[in-house]
Design a protein around this motif. Structure first.
Motif, PDB file in Angstrom:
ATOM      1  N   VAL A  83       0.775  -1.241   0.000  1.00 30.13           N
ATOM      2  CA  VAL A  83       0.000   0.000   0.000  1.00 30.13           C
ATOM      3  C   VAL A  83       0.814   1.302   0.000  1.00 30.13           C
ATOM      4  O   VAL A  83       0.484   2.238  -0.727  1.00 30.13           O
ATOM      5  CB  VAL A  83      -1.055  -0.026   1.125  1.00 30.13           C
ATOM      6  N   ILE A  84       1.880   1.367   0.784  1.00 27.73           N
ATOM      7  CA  ILE A  84       2.615   2.640   0.851  1.00 27.73           C
ATOM      8  C   ILE A  84       3.271   2.939  -0.502  1.00 27.73           C
ATOM      9  O   ILE A  84       3.263   4.080  -0.978  1.00 27.73           O
ATOM     10  CB  ILE A  84       3.674   2.626   1.980  1.00 27.73           C
ATOM     11  N   CYS A  85       3.817   1.901  -1.117  1.00 27.04           N
ATOM     12  CA  CYS A  85       4.423   2.103  -2.438  1.00 27.04           C
ATOM     13  C   CYS A  85       3.364   2.474  -3.473  1.00 27.04           C
ATOM     14  O   CYS A  85       3.562   3.376  -4.284  1.00 27.04           O
ATOM     15  CB  CYS A  85       5.226   0.872  -2.858  1.00 27.04           C
ATOM     16  N   TRP A  86       2.207   1.777  -3.428  1.00 31.75           N
ATOM     17  CA  TRP A  86       1.128   2.113  -4.366  1.00 31.75           C
ATOM     18  C   TRP A  86       0.775   3.580  -4.285  1.00 31.75           C
ATOM     19  O   TRP A  86       0.474   4.212  -5.279  1.00 31.75           O
ATOM     20  CB  TRP A  86      -0.173   1.419  -3.985  1.00 31.75           C
ATOM     21  N   GLY A  90       3.380   8.736  -8.644  1.00 31.93           N
ATOM     22  CA  GLY A  90       3.901   8.209  -9.902  1.00 31.93           C
ATOM     23  C   GLY A  90       4.143   6.707  -9.908  1.00 31.93           C
ATOM     24  O   GLY A  90       4.777   6.185 -10.814  1.00 31.93           O
ATOM     25  N   TYR A  91       3.619   5.981  -8.900  1.00 29.86           N
ATOM     26  CA  TYR A  91       3.892   4.548  -8.806  1.00 29.86           C
ATOM     27  C   TYR A  91       3.431   3.798 -10.066  1.00 29.86           C
ATOM     28  O   TYR A  91       4.181   3.008 -10.642  1.00 29.86           O
ATOM     29  CB  TYR A  91       3.227   3.959  -7.558  1.00 29.86           C
ATOM     30  N   ALA A  92       2.182   4.077 -10.485  1.00 33.20           N
ATOM     31  CA  ALA A  92       1.630   3.333 -11.631  1.00 33.20           C
ATOM     32  C   ALA A  92       2.469   3.578 -12.882  1.00 33.20           C
ATOM     33  O   ALA A  92       2.801   2.635 -13.618  1.00 33.20           O
ATOM     34  CB  ALA A  92       0.175   3.744 -11.869  1.00 33.20           C
ATOM     35  N   SER A  93       2.856   4.835 -13.110  1.00 33.21           N
ATOM     36  CA  SER A  93       3.645   5.103 -14.317  1.00 33.21           C
ATOM     37  C   SER A  93       5.061   4.546 -14.174  1.00 33.21           C
ATOM     38  O   SER A  93       5.678   4.140 -15.156  1.00 33.21           O
ATOM     39  CB  SER A  93       3.656   6.588 -14.680  1.00 33.21           C
ATOM     40  N   PRO A 130       8.656   4.700  -3.764  1.00 31.89           N
ATOM     41  CA  PRO A 130       8.513   3.303  -4.149  1.00 31.89           C
ATOM     42  C   PRO A 130       9.857   2.584  -4.098  1.00 31.89           C
ATOM     43  O   PRO A 130      10.892   3.163  -4.437  1.00 31.89           O
ATOM     44  CB  PRO A 130       7.974   3.371  -5.576  1.00 31.89           C
ATOM     45  N   ALA A 131       9.796   1.328  -3.673  1.00 33.30           N
ATOM     46  CA  ALA A 131      11.034   0.583  -3.447  1.00 33.30           C
ATOM     47  C   ALA A 131      11.018  -0.753  -4.188  1.00 33.30           C
ATOM     48  O   ALA A 131       9.954  -1.301  -4.492  1.00 33.30           O
ATOM     49  CB  ALA A 131      11.201   0.334  -1.950  1.00 33.30           C
ATOM     50  N   LEU A 132      12.214  -1.237  -4.448  1.00 29.20           N
ATOM     51  CA  LEU A 132      12.337  -2.586  -5.010  1.00 29.20           C
ATOM     52  C   LEU A 132      13.636  -3.196  -4.504  1.00 29.20           C
ATOM     53  O   LEU A 132      14.491  -2.503  -3.930  1.00 29.20           O
ATOM     54  CB  LEU A 132      12.267  -2.576  -6.541  1.00 29.20           C
ATOM     55  N   MET A 133      13.775  -4.489  -4.694  1.00 27.27           N
ATOM     56  CA  MET A 133      14.977  -5.170  -4.233  1.00 27.27           C
ATOM     57  C   MET A 133      15.531  -6.051  -5.353  1.00 27.27           C
ATOM     58  O   MET A 133      14.778  -6.762  -6.021  1.00 27.27           O
ATOM     59  CB  MET A 133      14.660  -6.036  -3.019  1.00 27.27           C
ATOM     60  N   ILE A 134      16.845  -5.950  -5.542  1.00 28.44           N
ATOM     61  CA  ILE A 134      17.523  -6.798  -6.530  1.00 28.44           C
ATOM     62  C   ILE A 134      18.768  -7.369  -5.858  1.00 28.44           C
ATOM     63  O   ILE A 134      19.572  -6.611  -5.296  1.00 28.44           O
ATOM     64  CB  ILE A 134      17.969  -6.001  -7.782  1.00 28.44           C
ATOM     65  N   HIS A 141      13.031   5.445  -3.334  1.00 30.41           N
ATOM     66  CA  HIS A 141      12.699   6.738  -3.945  1.00 30.41           C
ATOM     67  C   HIS A 141      12.914   6.627  -5.459  1.00 30.41           C
ATOM     68  O   HIS A 141      13.600   7.474  -6.056  1.00 30.41           O
ATOM     69  CB  HIS A 141      13.570   7.863  -3.369  1.00 30.41           C
ATOM     70  N   LEU A 142      12.357   5.606  -6.028  1.00 28.79           N
ATOM     71  CA  LEU A 142      12.663   5.315  -7.431  1.00 28.79           C
ATOM     72  C   LEU A 142      11.984   6.250  -8.417  1.00 28.79           C
ATOM     73  O   LEU A 142      10.863   6.699  -8.184  1.00 28.79           O
ATOM     74  CB  LEU A 142      12.270   3.864  -7.737  1.00 28.79           C
TER      75      LEU A 142
END
Ligand code: FES
Length: 158
Positions: A83-86, A90-93, A130-134, A141-142
């Motif tokens: 939810v927080i990232c959503w 600009g999350y969707a784009s 928004p965050a991600l992990m690799i 803060h993407l």
């Protein structure tokens, strides 16, 4: 086939641990790293190694987000879809941009086998949304530009 030295090492760890459950996730991740994903063969070998029922391993493997029961790319991009990232601007784009940049949809792998995009539950870095992990590294803060840079850096590493 797993190397003999690894099998011996797990047997030692198993004797020290006493209960296979204490080391099961570590062993699953290590076996997965060896094969690149957690195939049926990897699952059977893990069960034999830990002297556990394959069904118990399967239950854990399908529950745990970081065990891949299907082939994945060299770099798995775990994109937070909680939810927080959503709610971040600009999350969707941003998600659309990632898919366009890589030419794949969520759940798919690029043709060159370099990247897989997978949605995951909260990574625990909501303040970086928004965050991600690799490869166990979290990026936050993407933006589209930051994502492109990450991909270029990983492509350069090969
Ligand atoms: S909601 Fe995305 S990191 Fe927590």
């Amino acid at each position: 086939m797993l190397p003999e030295t690894y099998i011996n090492e797990v047997e030692k760890r198993l004797r020290r641990a006493g209960r296979p459950r204490e080391i099961i996730i570590d062993v699953m991740l290590e076996v997965q790293q060896f094969y690149g994903w957690f195939s049926d063969e990897a699952l059977e070998q893990t069960a034999r190694l830990l002297k556990m029922n394959p069904l118990e391993i399967e239950e854990l493997a399908t529950f745990y987000n970081y065990i891949y029961r299907q082939p994945v790319g060299k770099h798995v991009i775990h994109v937070c879809d909680s939810v927080i990232c959503w709610m971040s601007e600009g999350y969707a784009s941003f998600v659309e941009h990632m898919q366009e940049k890589l030419g794949i949809q969520m759940g798919q792998t690029t043709d060159d086998g370099m990247f897989t995009l997978l949605p995951v539950c909260c990574l625990g870095y909501c303040d970086l949304a928004p965050a991600l992990m690799i490869n166990q590294r979290v990026y936050g803060h993407l933006t589209a530009e930051k994502f492109d840079q990450i991909i270029e850096d990983l492509r350069r590493e090969k």
